[in-house]
Design a protein around this motif. Structure first.
Motif, PDB file in Angstrom:
ATOM      1  N   PRO A 321     -26.746   8.001  62.639  1.00  0.00           N
ATOM      2  CA  PRO A 321     -25.508   7.352  63.083  1.00  0.00           C
ATOM      3  C   PRO A 321     -24.441   7.456  62.002  1.00  0.00           C
ATOM      4  CG  PRO A 321     -27.418   5.924  63.444  1.00  0.00           C
ATOM      5  CD  PRO A 321     -27.882   7.061  62.584  1.00  0.00           C
ATOM      6  N   SER A 322     -23.207   7.541  62.420  1.00  0.00           N
ATOM      7  CA  SER A 322     -22.104   7.594  61.466  1.00  0.00           C
ATOM      8  C   SER A 322     -22.025   6.294  60.682  1.00  0.00           C
ATOM      9  CB  SER A 322     -20.785   7.833  62.210  1.00  0.00           C
ATOM     10  OG  SER A 322     -19.692   7.780  61.314  1.00  0.00           O
ATOM     11  N   ALA A 323     -21.899   6.416  59.353  1.00  0.00           N
ATOM     12  CA  ALA A 323     -21.826   5.239  58.486  1.00  0.00           C
ATOM     13  C   ALA A 323     -20.428   4.649  58.418  1.00  0.00           C
ATOM     14  CB  ALA A 323     -22.295   5.596  57.077  1.00  0.00           C
ATOM     15  N   GLY A 324     -19.408   5.398  58.834  1.00  0.00           N
ATOM     16  CA  GLY A 324     -18.044   4.892  58.740  1.00  0.00           C
ATOM     17  C   GLY A 324     -17.060   5.849  59.367  1.00  0.00           C
ATOM     18  N   THR A 325     -15.790   5.477  59.296  1.00  0.00           N
ATOM     19  CA  THR A 325     -14.716   6.233  59.922  1.00  0.00           C
ATOM     20  C   THR A 325     -14.051   7.168  58.907  1.00  0.00           C
ATOM     21  OG1 THR A 325     -13.001   4.627  59.350  1.00  0.00           O
ATOM     22  CG2 THR A 325     -14.275   4.223  61.383  1.00  0.00           C
ATOM     23  N   PRO A 326     -13.168   8.059  59.370  1.00  0.00           N
ATOM     24  CA  PRO A 326     -12.392   8.861  58.420  1.00  0.00           C
ATOM     25  C   PRO A 326     -11.549   8.019  57.471  1.00  0.00           C
ATOM     26  CG  PRO A 326     -12.325   9.876  60.580  1.00  0.00           C
ATOM     27  CD  PRO A 326     -13.002   8.544  60.767  1.00  0.00           C
ATOM     28  N   LEU A 327     -11.051   6.865  57.929  1.00  0.00           N
ATOM     29  CA  LEU A 327     -10.298   5.995  57.024  1.00  0.00           C
ATOM     30  C   LEU A 327     -11.208   5.438  55.932  1.00  0.00           C
ATOM     31  CD1 LEU A 327      -7.467   4.837  56.529  1.00  0.00           C
ATOM     32  CD2 LEU A 327      -8.144   2.846  57.894  1.00  0.00           C
ATOM     33  N   ASP A 328     -12.452   5.095  56.287  1.00  0.00           N
ATOM     34  CA  ASP A 328     -13.427   4.699  55.272  1.00  0.00           C
ATOM     35  C   ASP A 328     -13.658   5.838  54.286  1.00  0.00           C
ATOM     36  OD1 ASP A 328     -13.859   2.231  56.567  1.00  0.00           O
ATOM     37  OD2 ASP A 328     -15.396   3.106  57.859  1.00  0.00           O
ATOM     38  N   GLY A 329     -13.718   7.066  54.802  1.00  0.00           N
ATOM     39  CA  GLY A 329     -13.907   8.215  53.928  1.00  0.00           C
ATOM     40  C   GLY A 329     -12.758   8.413  52.967  1.00  0.00           C
ATOM     41  N   ALA A 330     -11.525   8.214  53.446  1.00  0.00           N
ATOM     42  CA  ALA A 330     -10.362   8.328  52.568  1.00  0.00           C
ATOM     43  C   ALA A 330     -10.380   7.237  51.504  1.00  0.00           C
ATOM     44  CB  ALA A 330      -9.073   8.255  53.394  1.00  0.00           C
ATOM     45  N   LEU A 331     -10.811   6.024  51.878  1.00  0.00           N
ATOM     46  CA  LEU A 331     -10.907   4.942  50.893  1.00  0.00           C
ATOM     47  C   LEU A 331     -11.981   5.254  49.858  1.00  0.00           C
ATOM     48  CD1 LEU A 331      -9.605   2.105  50.396  1.00  0.00           C
ATOM     49  CD2 LEU A 331     -11.695   1.162  51.401  1.00  0.00           C
ATOM     50  N   HIS A 332     -13.093   5.814  50.302  1.00  0.00           N
ATOM     51  CA  HIS A 332     -14.157   6.235  49.389  1.00  0.00           C
ATOM     52  C   HIS A 332     -13.614   7.256  48.384  1.00  0.00           C
ATOM     53  CE1 HIS A 332     -18.368   7.452  48.380  1.00  0.00           C
ATOM     54  NE2 HIS A 332     -17.840   8.647  48.269  1.00  0.00           N
ATOM     55  N   LEU A 333     -12.842   8.214  48.863  1.00  0.00           N
ATOM     56  CA  LEU A 333     -12.268   9.235  47.995  1.00  0.00           C
ATOM     57  C   LEU A 333     -11.286   8.626  47.014  1.00  0.00           C
ATOM     58  CD1 LEU A 333     -11.924  12.192  47.226  1.00  0.00           C
ATOM     59  CD2 LEU A 333     -10.359  12.453  49.170  1.00  0.00           C
ATOM     60  N   ALA A 334     -10.435   7.709  47.471  1.00  0.00           N
ATOM     61  CA  ALA A 334      -9.487   7.048  46.580  1.00  0.00           C
ATOM     62  C   ALA A 334     -10.213   6.242  45.507  1.00  0.00           C
ATOM     63  CB  ALA A 334      -8.554   6.140  47.382  1.00  0.00           C
ATOM     64  N   ARG A 335     -11.301   5.599  45.885  1.00  0.00           N
ATOM     65  CA  ARG A 335     -12.062   4.816  44.899  1.00  0.00           C
ATOM     66  C   ARG A 335     -12.648   5.715  43.817  1.00  0.00           C
ATOM     67  NH1 ARG A 335     -13.411  -0.175  45.104  1.00  0.00           N
ATOM     68  NH2 ARG A 335     -12.885  -0.293  47.329  1.00  0.00           N
ATOM     69  N   LEU A 336     -13.196   6.867  44.219  1.00  0.00           N
ATOM     70  CA  LEU A 336     -13.727   7.804  43.232  1.00  0.00           C
ATOM     71  C   LEU A 336     -12.638   8.292  42.291  1.00  0.00           C
ATOM     72  CD1 LEU A 336     -16.175   9.983  45.363  1.00  0.00           C
ATOM     73  CD2 LEU A 336     -16.748   8.124  43.807  1.00  0.00           C
ATOM     74  N   LEU A 337     -11.448   8.557  42.846  1.00  0.00           N
ATOM     75  CA  LEU A 337     -10.325   8.973  42.005  1.00  0.00           C
ATOM     76  C   LEU A 337      -9.979   7.912  40.975  1.00  0.00           C
ATOM     77  CD1 LEU A 337      -7.871  10.478  44.645  1.00  0.00           C
ATOM     78  CD2 LEU A 337      -8.939  11.740  42.782  1.00  0.00           C
TER      79      LEU A 337
END
Length: 387
Positions: A321-337
């Motif tokens: 199952p999908s763990a999250g949405t594309p917006l969650d993915g963008a937030l994940h990427l911003a956090r890593l940055l």
């Protein structure tokens, strides 16, 4: 910010007021998702554990904006991003008397890999509107992948107005399948389902012996008017993919009521999505896959066909199952940055899928001048804890 009474629907609209966020010199991460049906911004406080999960008690601000438009010059995603970023900053400044401090901002947008010749303009829009220290511009397939698998390697098919599958480890392996637009591909997407639904409706209108659907003809006439008017409504519009996609709920409703043509359309859509997902899961990637997107709500005819066909094509792989949405993915990427170098979860820029700009924060254990020699177009890996 404008009130609910005088809000201009063409402008971004705040869904959670910036006044609910705490005052003080907190730093923020900003995620933006731009698609064919609309755009969304989510800003979360950096270092707030609740914000990491985008939970109901998180200190955050969210806004919505218009969809991306495609013209002779390509995508206007930079304008959409600038408008959303400026709206967030204006809302915060109105509430607190000064602009927010944005440590990092990440955008996932449709068409980045094909319709944005130079992602620098999107990076510039992020810096100009938000003052972000670090920025990432990614294809929506990348942020969908990050959201669905939580940063893990594997393959993801993202299904919305269009469809694209991406198999990647976010380092050296990048495999794209479909995402060719409603005229050339996007098999199994909302635009594909809507187009096939309208063809079945016209089949009934024309009295064809096979493939027609009277329930879909009735639904399409209610939505679009008499059948002879449909070509003029569709062929002349730059947003015809979205218009086609708007008929997908009618196809899903007819399938739920037992219409054979609608069930067949959704079944074929699910098979197409499985084919794309299996093709993206190339050797070298772990046998892990997921599907994400609102079209998956069309019903069991679609999701069941997807699962069965994928299992037949890749019996060794796990469809999770999908763990999250594309917006969650963008937030994940911003956090890593924002968090900078760490021990796990390396992400490497790979144009046109993902480009990075700005300098990473200094590790606490290594003070002193930066030795970073990167440029915006060729940055080194981003690392961080993907949890």
């Amino acid at each position: 910010m404008t009130s609910a009474q005088d809000h201009d629907p063409a402008l971004p609209e705040a869904r959670a007021d910036a006044r609910t966020a705490p005052t003080g010199p907190s730093r923020w991460i900003v995620a933006i998702d731009v698609g064919g049906s609309g755009s969304r911004l989510l800003a979360a406080r950096l270092g707030d554990d609740t914000a990491a999960d985008v939970g109901p008690d998180a200190h955050r601000t969210s806004l919505t904006g218009r969809p991306v438009a495609i013209g002779p010059g390509g995508s206007d995603v930079a304008e959409v991003v600038h408008d959303l970023g400026a709206a967030f900053v204006a809302a915060w400044a109105e509430a607190h008397g000064e602009p927010p401090v944005v440590a990092a901002a990440a955008v996932g947008a449709t068409g980045v890999a094909t319709l944005v010749p130079d992602p620098t303009v999107v990076h510039d829009a992020l810096r100009a509107s938000l003052g972000a220290e670090r920025t990432a511009v990614a294809a929506d397939a990348v942020t969908a992948h990050l959201g669905a698998l939580g940063g893990r390697a594997g393959a993801v098919v993202a299904v919305g107005t269009g469809t694209i599958a991406l198999g990647t480890d976010l380092a050296g392996t990048w495999r794209r399948v479909d995402g060719w637009g409603h005229l050339l591909g996007d098999l199994g997407s909302a635009s594909w389902i809507g187009a096939h639904g309208l063809r079945a409706a016209l089949g009934a209108h024309d009295g064809r012996s096979t493939g027609g659907s009277r329930p879909l003809l009735a639904a399409a006439t209610t939505r679009f008017g008499p059948a002879p008017t449909w070509p003029a409504q569709l062929y002349t519009r730059p947003d015809r993919a979205q218009v086609l996609g708007s008929f997908t709920p009618d196809v899903a409703a007819a399938a739920a009521a037992g219409d054979p043509a609608s069930v067949q359309i959704l079944t074929e859509a699910g098979r197409h999505l499985a084919e794309s997902l299996a093709a993206a899961l190339v050797p070298g990637l772990p046998p892990l896959a997921a599907a994400t997107g609102g079209v998956l709500n069309a019903g069991p005819a679609l999701t069941g066909a997807l699962a069965r066909r994928f299992a037949a094509l890749r019996p060794d792989a796990e469809l999770v199952p999908s763990a999250g949405t594309p917006l969650d993915g963008a937030l994940h990427l911003a956090r890593l940055l924002a968090e900078g170098p760490g021990s796990t979860g390396a992400i490497v820029a790979h144009e046109p899928w993902l480009s990075l700009a700005g300098h990473p924060p200094e590790p606490a254990s290594a003070p002193g001048p930066r030795t970073d020699s990167r440029t915006a177009g060729h940055p080194a890996p981003i690392t961080g804890d993907p949890t």
